[in-house]
Motif scaffolding. Structure first.
Motif, mmCIF file in Angstrom:
data_model
loop_
_atom_site.group_PDB
_atom_site.id
_atom_site.type_symbol
_atom_site.label_atom_id
_atom_site.label_comp_id
_atom_site.label_asym_id
_atom_site.label_seq_id
_atom_site.Cartn_x
_atom_site.Cartn_y
_atom_site.Cartn_z
ATOM 1 N N ILE A 246 0.875 -1.173 0.000
ATOM 2 C CA ILE A 246 0.000 0.000 0.000
ATOM 3 C C ILE A 246 0.912 1.223 0.000
ATOM 4 O O ILE A 246 1.620 1.487 0.972
ATOM 5 C CB ILE A 246 -0.930 0.022 1.227
ATOM 6 N N ALA A 247 0.922 1.927 -1.108
ATOM 7 C CA ALA A 247 1.747 3.128 -1.255
ATOM 8 C C ALA A 247 0.832 4.331 -1.113
ATOM 9 O O ALA A 247 -0.030 4.571 -1.955
ATOM 10 C CB ALA A 247 2.452 3.141 -2.616
ATOM 11 N N THR A 248 1.008 5.087 -0.034
ATOM 12 C CA THR A 248 0.075 6.181 0.246
ATOM 13 C C THR A 248 0.760 7.536 0.118
ATOM 14 O O THR A 248 1.832 7.756 0.677
ATOM 15 C CB THR A 248 -0.562 6.003 1.637
ATOM 16 N N TYR A 249 0.125 8.413 -0.640
ATOM 17 C CA TYR A 249 0.688 9.728 -0.907
ATOM 18 C C TYR A 249 -0.168 10.849 -0.340
ATOM 19 O O TYR A 249 0.168 12.029 -0.477
ATOM 20 C CB TYR A 249 0.885 9.939 -2.412
ATOM 21 N N ALA A 250 -1.279 10.492 0.324
ATOM 22 C CA ALA A 250 -2.150 11.497 0.943
ATOM 23 C C ALA A 250 -3.109 10.779 1.886
ATOM 24 O O ALA A 250 -3.236 9.543 1.854
ATOM 25 C CB ALA A 250 -2.937 12.273 -0.108
ATOM 26 N N ASN A 251 -3.776 11.553 2.707
ATOM 27 C CA ASN A 251 -4.831 11.021 3.566
ATOM 28 C C ASN A 251 -6.027 11.962 3.489
ATOM 29 O O ASN A 251 -6.434 12.567 4.477
ATOM 30 C CB ASN A 251 -4.341 10.871 5.011
ATOM 31 N N ASP A 252 -6.583 12.065 2.283
ATOM 32 C CA ASP A 252 -7.724 12.947 2.059
ATOM 33 C C ASP A 252 -8.841 12.618 3.041
ATOM 34 O O ASP A 252 -9.166 11.442 3.270
ATOM 35 C CB ASP A 252 -8.232 12.807 0.630
ATOM 36 N N GLY A 253 -9.424 13.634 3.588
ATOM 37 C CA GLY A 253 -10.460 13.451 4.595
ATOM 38 C C GLY A 253 -9.921 13.462 6.005
ATOM 39 O O GLY A 253 -10.651 13.727 6.958
ATOM 40 N N GLY A 254 -8.630 13.151 6.156
ATOM 41 C CA GLY A 254 -7.979 13.248 7.453
ATOM 42 C C GLY A 254 -8.402 12.225 8.488
ATOM 43 O O GLY A 254 -8.113 12.384 9.681
ATOM 44 N N LYS A 255 -9.054 11.153 8.086
ATOM 45 C CA LYS A 255 -9.473 10.140 9.053
ATOM 46 C C LYS A 255 -8.252 9.473 9.669
ATOM 47 O O LYS A 255 -7.331 9.074 8.957
ATOM 48 C CB LYS A 255 -10.361 9.094 8.377
ATOM 49 N N PRO A 256 -8.215 9.327 10.995
ATOM 50 C CA PRO A 256 -7.056 8.689 11.633
ATOM 51 C C PRO A 256 -6.853 7.264 11.126
ATOM 52 O O PRO A 256 -7.811 6.559 10.777
ATOM 53 C CB PRO A 256 -7.413 8.704 13.119
ATOM 54 N N VAL A 257 -5.591 6.853 11.078
ATOM 55 C CA VAL A 257 -5.238 5.513 10.617
ATOM 56 C C VAL A 257 -4.968 4.620 11.824
ATOM 57 O O VAL A 257 -4.120 4.938 12.658
ATOM 58 C CB VAL A 257 -3.992 5.566 9.704
ATOM 59 N N GLN A 258 -5.691 3.532 11.911
ATOM 60 C CA GLN A 258 -5.492 2.557 12.982
ATOM 61 C C GLN A 258 -5.136 1.219 12.353
ATOM 62 O O GLN A 258 -5.858 0.725 11.489
ATOM 63 C CB GLN A 258 -6.740 2.428 13.846
#
Length: 343
Positions: A246-258
């Motif tokens: 999983i290559a992530t370049y953003a977290n649109d929406g800003g939901k926390p990652v657990q």
């Protein structure tokens, strides 16, 4: 020359149109007559101070653009004068971005633009294409470089395929031979992802998107290029193959990652977080070379018919261009710096 500048961080109203002397190229640099400037989310975030405080008393924004080399500094081949180029990372750690009639960049950040490619395409590369390249080349079992056949047999999931980076992920992955799935939120964005070249589009708001993706890829997805990790993580893990990335370049929406540690241990998940500012010169150079090859192959077209609508503003309305990107305008926002823009 005309240039857009800001002296303080803030909203788009801090942007001013001013007259400035032409910037002279130093050793290892080129001066470029800018025709089209590209606007990315990172440009307004930098301007606002959301990512880092301003580094220089005065800044001309924008990382991406396209134009013609008009002068070179010491150590640069004089034969490059007159060369059509696309620019990347122009304002990274420098005060001279592409929102001006002329800019100065390190020679390596001005890449020859194929004769058949227009300046609109050139200004749409940069951040989106280089980010997409990085996302597609970090998998444990995948290639470090892209070319036709590099991703043969691989399945790529492009989250948000109607965005500029998602669009580039689709095009580069397809050029490299992957089966490409894109998740979208509705019919209009599905049409754009399909026009970009996605083999399959899945509306994640309808039905059972996990089952739909698993039907296409029973063994799971090899690479996910992710724009909203917090919102999409559960889906990503449900469709990821063992040892997938999983290559992530953003977290649109800003939901926390657990993270469920045991689940990811069992999958041997590889998470790659990426941002171009710190990716390193070697990765940038490799990406620029591969993206240039894809452009020569005609693999990265832009425009609504190719899945990436172009939204245009003149130089004196650069503040409106920033607002358009901040407001989530679908497509690529461009600033026409010169009237003779060749599209």
């Amino acid at each position: 020359m005309k240039a857009i500048i800001y002296r303080d961080n803030g909203d788009s109203d801090v942007l001013e149109l001013v007259d400035r002397d032409l910037p002279a190229p130093g050793p290892g640099e080129v001066q470029v007559r800018v025709v089209v400037s590209g606007v990315n989310p990172t440009d307004w975030k930098t301007r606002s101070g959301a990512t880092n405080p301003k580094q220089f008393p005065e800044v001309t924004p924008h990382l991406d653009g396209a134009g013609v080399i008009s002068a070179v500094g010491a150590g640069v081949d004089q034969g490059r004068v007159g060369e059509r180029v696309w620019l990347f990372m122009a304002a990274a750690g420098r005060p001279t971005g592409t929102a001006a009639e002329y800019t100065v960049v390190p020679a390596a950040r001005a890449v020859a633009l194929a004769a058949e490619a227009g300046f609109d395409l050139g200004a749409s590369l940069g951040v989106p294409a280089l980010t997409a390249h990085r996302a597609l080349t970090v998998a444990e079992d995948g290639p470090a470089r892209l070319h036709p056949g590099a991703l043969d047999g691989k399945v790529v999931l492009a989250a948000g395929g109607a965005g500029a980076v998602g669009h580039a992920v689709i095009q580069l992955a397809r050029w490299a031979g992957a089966t490409v799935i894109s998740t979208i939120s509705g019919p209009a964005k599905a049409a754009l992802a399909t026009a970009a070249g996605a083999h399959h589009v899945i509306n994640y708001r309808e039905g059972d998107p996990v089952a739909a993706i698993r039907e296409i890829a029973p063994e799971g997805v090899d690479i996910v290029a992710e724009v909203a990790l917090g919102a999409n993580l559960a889906l990503d893990l449900a469709v990821l193959r063992t040892r997938g990335t999983i290559a992530t370049y953003a977290n649109d929406g800003g939901k926390p990652v657990q993270l469920d540690v045991r689940q990811n241990m069992t999958l041997n998940t590889r998470f790659q977080f990426l941002v171009l500012y710190t990716v390193g010169d070697r990765a940038l150079a490799a990406a620029a070379e591969d993206v240039a090859a894809a452009v020569r192959d005609g693999a990265l077209p832009v425009g609504e018919e190719h899945g990436l609508p172009l939204v245009r503003f003149p130089l004196d309305r650069t503040a409106d261009a920033h607002r358009a990107v901040e407001d989530g305008t679908v497509g690529k926002v461009l600033v026409d710096v010169r009237a003779e823009s060749t599209r």
